[in-house]
Design a protein around this motif. Structure first.
Motif, PDB file in Angstrom:
ATOM      1  N   LYS A 278       0.706   3.955  -2.934  1.00 49.35           N
ATOM      2  CA  LYS A 278       0.154   5.301  -2.683  1.00 49.35           C
ATOM      3  C   LYS A 278       1.186   6.395  -2.972  1.00 49.35           C
ATOM      4  CE  LYS A 278      -3.475   4.923   0.771  1.00 49.35           C
ATOM      5  NZ  LYS A 278      -3.804   5.321   2.144  1.00 49.35           N
ATOM      6  N   THR A 279       2.452   6.084  -2.703  1.00 51.20           N
ATOM      7  CA  THR A 279       3.500   7.087  -2.924  1.00 51.20           C
ATOM      8  C   THR A 279       3.599   7.455  -4.401  1.00 51.20           C
ATOM      9  OG1 THR A 279       4.664   6.169  -1.033  1.00 51.20           O
ATOM     10  CG2 THR A 279       5.948   7.589  -2.465  1.00 51.20           C
TER      11      THR A 279
ATOM     12  N   ARG B 296       0.804  -1.224   0.000  1.00 53.47           N
ATOM     13  CA  ARG B 296       0.000   0.000   0.000  1.00 53.47           C
ATOM     14  C   ARG B 296       0.846   1.288   0.000  1.00 53.47           C
ATOM     15  NH1 ARG B 296      -5.165  -0.089   0.399  1.00 53.47           N
ATOM     16  NH2 ARG B 296      -6.365   1.705   1.105  1.00 53.47           N
ATOM     17  N   VAL B 297       1.860   1.311   0.854  1.00 48.87           N
ATOM     18  CA  VAL B 297       2.654   2.545   0.993  1.00 48.87           C
ATOM     19  C   VAL B 297       3.343   2.880  -0.326  1.00 48.87           C
ATOM     20  CG1 VAL B 297       4.650   3.563   2.158  1.00 48.87           C
ATOM     21  CG2 VAL B 297       2.950   2.310   3.472  1.00 48.87           C
TER      22      VAL B 297
ATOM     23  N   PRO C 280       0.268   7.960   1.986  1.00 51.82           N
ATOM     24  CA  PRO C 280       0.609   6.685   2.642  1.00 51.82           C
ATOM     25  C   PRO C 280       0.797   6.832   4.156  1.00 51.82           C
ATOM     26  CG  PRO C 280       2.514   7.569   1.503  1.00 51.82           C
ATOM     27  CD  PRO C 280       1.397   8.530   1.248  1.00 51.82           C
TER      28      PRO C 280
ATOM     29  N   TYR D  17       2.518  14.810   4.837  1.00 53.21           N
ATOM     30  CA  TYR D  17       1.811  13.518   4.905  1.00 53.21           C
ATOM     31  C   TYR D  17       2.546  12.441   4.102  1.00 53.21           C
ATOM     32  CZ  TYR D  17      -2.086  16.450   6.493  1.00 53.21           C
ATOM     33  OH  TYR D  17      -2.870  17.344   7.169  1.00 53.21           O
ATOM     34  N   TYR D  18       3.328  12.880   3.125  1.00 51.32           N
ATOM     35  CA  TYR D  18       4.120  11.922   2.344  1.00 51.32           C
ATOM     36  C   TYR D  18       5.521  11.735   2.931  1.00 51.32           C
ATOM     37  CZ  TYR D  18       0.605  11.478  -1.284  1.00 51.32           C
ATOM     38  OH  TYR D  18      -0.556  11.172  -1.963  1.00 51.32           O
ATOM     39  N   GLY D  19       5.731  12.278   4.116  1.00 51.63           N
ATOM     40  CA  GLY D  19       6.995  12.058   4.822  1.00 51.63           C
ATOM     41  C   GLY D  19       8.152  12.893   4.321  1.00 51.63           C
TER      42      GLY D  19
ATOM     43  N   MET E 191       9.373   5.167   4.238  1.00 51.87           N
ATOM     44  CA  MET E 191       8.761   6.474   4.469  1.00 51.87           C
ATOM     45  C   MET E 191       8.909   6.890   5.929  1.00 51.87           C
ATOM     46  SD  MET E 191       4.982   7.922   3.812  1.00 51.87           S
ATOM     47  CE  MET E 191       4.363   9.078   5.015  1.00 51.87           C
ATOM     48  N   ASN E 192       9.111   8.206   6.122  1.00 49.34           N
ATOM     49  CA  ASN E 192       9.327   8.724   7.465  1.00 49.34           C
ATOM     50  C   ASN E 192       7.984   9.137   8.089  1.00 49.34           C
ATOM     51  OD1 ASN E 192      10.243   9.956   9.738  1.00 49.34           O
ATOM     52  ND2 ASN E 192      11.757  11.239   8.702  1.00 49.34           N
ATOM     53  N   TYR E 193       7.454   8.233   8.932  1.00 52.39           N
ATOM     54  CA  TYR E 193       6.135   8.492   9.521  1.00 52.39           C
ATOM     55  C   TYR E 193       6.163   9.601  10.576  1.00 52.39           C
ATOM     56  CZ  TYR E 193       4.777   4.145   7.227  1.00 52.39           C
ATOM     57  OH  TYR E 193       4.531   3.177   6.301  1.00 52.39           O
TER      58      TYR E 193
END
Lengths: 301, 254
Positions: free
Chosen positions: A76-77, A72-73, B97, A104-106, B1-3
């Motif tokens: 979605k990215t 998913r990650v 995400p 939100y996308y880091g 990814m950096n949460y």
């Protein structure tokens, strides 16, 4: 490589309405793809599922080979989505709207600020960066949503009627911007009710109706299937009836206006010769409707 | 990814939201607290005398502080998350995400931040009227944060199910405020008649207020271990429910 691969996608809403009845669709990497369909055909549901805004009933969605269920990650990215309706915080400034999305996308704050500036400049909203978003005009709000969708540099940009309600000048500038984004390698899926927009921008097209894909082909192939063009002619003198010319279907719209169905096999030159022989001077000529519009109506009716 | 970036983005956005509108979020509790002390503490309290050997004005301080923490941590999350749904910018989070636990913790920590900030404002006002000293800082801090967490989670669940602005005011007005008032803010349950003492023990807010009161002034109507266990249990329950709702997309997805 496919940017988007959809297999047997179904969506049935709680009230029993089947919005998607087993959609299969593939969009190639780098494509500018049109997804057309009448209102209620299932376009927004399909886009909603791809963007994770709607839960699917069954089927598979893969984005650049990343499964939307299991990876998913990563999936979605890859996606940037511009929805049909305004969906940003109307109390935030334009800069904050885009900056928060980057977060939100880091994307770390410093880089996020640079990307925000870059995207706002690209959609010509940098001068409005400190304006509270609810004070923007309709066209600016749409451009802000495009900037927000692009802030994480998505490989697939989904635009759900991005130019709806936008004036012609801004629409043209948005077309140029979308073409530029596509040239840089971003795959674009566009839904629109302006069929000349799809015809001008997109290389491939799918038409969805009643939850099913009823047509999928290259734009030039689809347009090549048209055997007849419809034209409206303004003529130099008053007519009492439509002239009869073999092979052409002609109707009198008003005293000085004719509507002609021109078979591609006969063309326009012969029509002009025949009209000239009848002392009917053609002052101007225009398409009755967009070519794609005619095909679209044939396919969905 | 950096949460952690996604988490801090939500948290900063939430803190900016309530600090930007401070006349609506921080000023009213300060005024209300001052009125409580003036009316209940000064005018009525002088006639009541001592409760558990403590001056009435000092006795009500912990309850008033915690009541503010409860109502503000709850209202921050319920109003913020509901307006996020209402304006549809929840979609910004859903397309990104961001895992559900990050979304939940961002909003809940925003609620905790407001609850704690309002609690500190109310505590500062109470210092003007009383000379209360904190006996157990660790217990006070733990109850402060745990209570804010619990009611921020409750506010989140309320917002998920809310379909209109009416839905976000029903629970605070008809459940939360009565339970707070009946949770021993202004009195000791020992002052209630027999049967009502039993009824009051079914009110979870009673345990939190008494644990907080124990931490501040050293008196309590309940065992503080039970209070901590109940609060932790409710936090686990509501956090699990919130994550389930987000996972299923109930109230936020079509």
């Amino acid at each position: 490589m496919t940017a988007l691969s959809i297999q047997n996608l179904k969506k049935t809403y709680g009230n029993g309405f089947e919005a998607l009845k087993g959609v299969d669709l593939e969009v190639e990497c780098g494509d500018f793809f049109a997804l057309l369909g009448p209102n209620g055909a299932g376009k927004s549901t399909l886009i909603g599922i791809i963007s994770s805004l709607v839960n699917k009933t069954s089927g598979k969605v893969r984005v650049f080979d990343h499964d939307l269920d299991t990876d998913r990650v990563a999936a979605k990215t890859c996606i940037g989505a511009v929805p049909q309706e305004i969906n940003f915080n109307q109390f935030e400034t334009c800069f904050s709207v885009v900056l928060n999305q980057a977060g939100y996308y880091g994307i770390p704050r410093k880089l996020a600020k640079q990307r925000t500036e870059q995207c706002l400049r690209q959609v010509e909203l940098w001068d409005k960066r400190d304006t509270v978003s609810r004070r923007l005009s309709g066209g600016m709000k749409r451009r802000l949503m495009i900037a927000r969708a692009m802030v994480h540099s998505p490989r697939l940009l989904i635009l759900d009627e991005p130019t709806a309600g936008v004036d012609i000048e801004i629409r043209r500038s948005m077309w140029e911007m979308m073409q530029e984004v596509n040239k840089q390698g971003t795959t674009i899926i566009l839904t629109t009710h302006y069929l000349e927009e799809a015809e001008s921008l997109c290389r491939n097209i799918a038409i969805i109706n009643n939850g099913e894909i009823v047509e999928k082909s290259a734009m030039h192939q689809l347009l090549g299937r048209m055997h007849t063009d419809h034209f409206v002619l303004d003529v130099g003198r008053s007519l009492t009836g439509a002239p009869a010319i073999a092979g052409y279907q002609i109707e009198l719209v008003s005293e000085r206006c004719l509507e002609v169905a021109v078979p591609k096999s006969l063309g326009l030159n012969r029509l002009f010769q025949e009209l000239s022989a009848r002392q009917i001077e053609v002052l101007s000529l225009r398409n009755k409707s967009n070519r794609l519009e005619q095909l679209f109506l044939d396919l969905v009716q | 990814m950096n949460y952690s970036v996604a988490f801090s983005t939500i948290l900063i956005k939430e803190i900016r939201r309530f600090t930007r509108i401070w006349p609506q979020t921080l000023l009213p509790p300060a005024i209300t607290t001052a009125l409580y002390f003036l009316i209940f503490g000064k005018l009525i309290g002088d006639r009541i005398g001592l409760v558990h050997g403590i001056r009435y004005m000092d006795y009500i301080v912990p309850g008033i502080i915690l009541m503010s923490v409860i109502s503000h941590s709850y209202s921050n999350v319920v109003s913020s998350f509901y307006s996020t749904k209402f304006q549809r910018h929840i979609e910004e989070l859903l397309v990104a995400p961001v895992p559900n636990y990050v979304i939940l913790s961002g909003y809940v920590c925003g609620g905790i931040a407001r609850g704690v900030l309002v609690g500190l404002v109310v505590a500062a006002i109470s210092m003007i009227f009383t000379d209360t000293r904190i006996l157990h800082w660790d217990i006070v801090a733990a109850v402060f944060v745990l209570t804010a967490t619990l009611f921020a989670l409750a506010g989140f669940i309320n917002a998920v199910f809310a379909d209109s602005f009416d839905d976000i005011s029903i629970i605070p007005n008809f459940i939360l405020t009565p339970l707070s008032y009946l949770g021993g803010v202004f009195y000791s349950v020992e002052m209630l008649p027999g049967i009502w003492q039993k009824v009051a023990q079914g009110n979870p807010i009673l345990y939190m207020i008494n644990a907080f009161r124990y931490g501040m002034i050293g008196v309590s109507d309940v065992q503080i271990q039970i209070a901590f266990a109940m609060t932790a249990g409710f936090i686990l329950l509501l956090a699990s429910l919130s994550l389930y709702l987000l996972h299923k997309g109930i109230g936020i997805k079509n």
